[in-house]
Motif scaffolding. Structure first.
Motif, PDB file in Angstrom:
ATOM      1  N   THR A 217     -27.392  22.449  16.272  1.00 54.90           N
ATOM      2  CA  THR A 217     -26.328  22.983  14.871  1.00 54.90           C
ATOM      3  C   THR A 217     -25.693  24.017  15.720  1.00 54.90           C
ATOM      4  OG1 THR A 217     -28.023  24.467  14.205  1.00 54.90           O
ATOM      5  CG2 THR A 217     -27.647  22.219  13.174  1.00 54.90           C
TER       6      THR A 217
ATOM      7  N   GLU B 241     -21.879  23.556  14.349  1.00 56.39           N
ATOM      8  CA  GLU B 241     -21.837  23.025  13.077  1.00 56.39           C
ATOM      9  C   GLU B 241     -22.044  24.003  11.884  1.00 56.39           C
ATOM     10  OE1 GLU B 241     -24.648  19.914  12.404  1.00 56.39           O
ATOM     11  OE2 GLU B 241     -23.906  18.603  14.065  1.00 56.39           O
TER      12      GLU B 241
ATOM     13  N   ASP C 299     -22.920  22.224   1.934  1.00 62.39           N
ATOM     14  CA  ASP C 299     -22.418  23.569   2.352  1.00 62.39           C
ATOM     15  C   ASP C 299     -21.233  23.591   3.079  1.00 62.39           C
ATOM     16  OD1 ASP C 299     -24.765  24.698   1.042  1.00 62.39           O
ATOM     17  OD2 ASP C 299     -26.182  24.672   3.063  1.00 62.39           O
ATOM     18  N   GLU C 300     -20.844  22.513   3.793  1.00 58.78           N
ATOM     19  CA  GLU C 300     -19.855  22.537   4.916  1.00 58.78           C
ATOM     20  C   GLU C 300     -18.580  22.053   3.916  1.00 58.78           C
ATOM     21  OE1 GLU C 300     -22.735  20.584   5.222  1.00 58.78           O
ATOM     22  OE2 GLU C 300     -23.678  21.745   6.843  1.00 58.78           O
TER      23      GLU C 300
END
Length: 145
Positions: A22, A27, A129-130
């Motif tokens: 990540t 990310e 969340d993204e």
């Protein structure tokens, strides 16, 4: 090798694998302390199982009942069947599994489809969340209702 339950002292090793994916790929934008707190919580709850060899941790899965929250394999162990073994262990323990991944994560989607999952829901990212388009994948043991 048999997947084993993670203990609190494994958290730094679990985070190393998580961050190799990540953080290196950009990310995640959340603070590292948040990752550490979350990893400690799911480990204490008994949701984390891992595989290791004599060189260290190879990969882990985070699962709460039917929900797979995460599956990561150390880059040095990719292509060795570690992810498949962790997932098979979860499949032996549950008649159904479900998870979410980003629609753009073609490798993960292909991996899960090859393990017998099917895509059930596509979203524009409202629930993650993204805020990126994602897909739910579900696996059900044959004969399970």
């Amino acid at each position: 090798m048999t997947p084993r339950p993670a203990r609190p002292w494994h958290v730094p090793f679990l985070l190393t694998i998580l961050w190799l994916h990540t953080r290196a790929e950009g990310e995640v934008s959340r603070p590292w302390l948040t990752d550490a707190q979350l990893m400690a919580q799911v480990t204490i709850r008994g949701w984390v199982r891992f595989l290791r060899d004599d060189k260290g941790m190879l990969g882990f899965i985070v699962r709460d009942g039917v929900r797979v929250h995460a599956l990561y394999v150390h880059p040095r162990a990719q292509g060795m069947g570690i992810g498949r073994q962790l997932l098979r262990d979860a499949m032996e323990d549950s008649p159904r599994l479900e998870l979410w991944t980003l629609q753009s994560n073609h490798m993960a989607r292909a991996f899960y489809l090859a393990q017998g999952f099917r895509e059930t829901v596509h979203t524009a990212g409202e629930g993650n969340d993204e805020g990126l388009p994602d897909v739910q994948l579900v696996w059900q043991k044959e004969g399970a209702a």
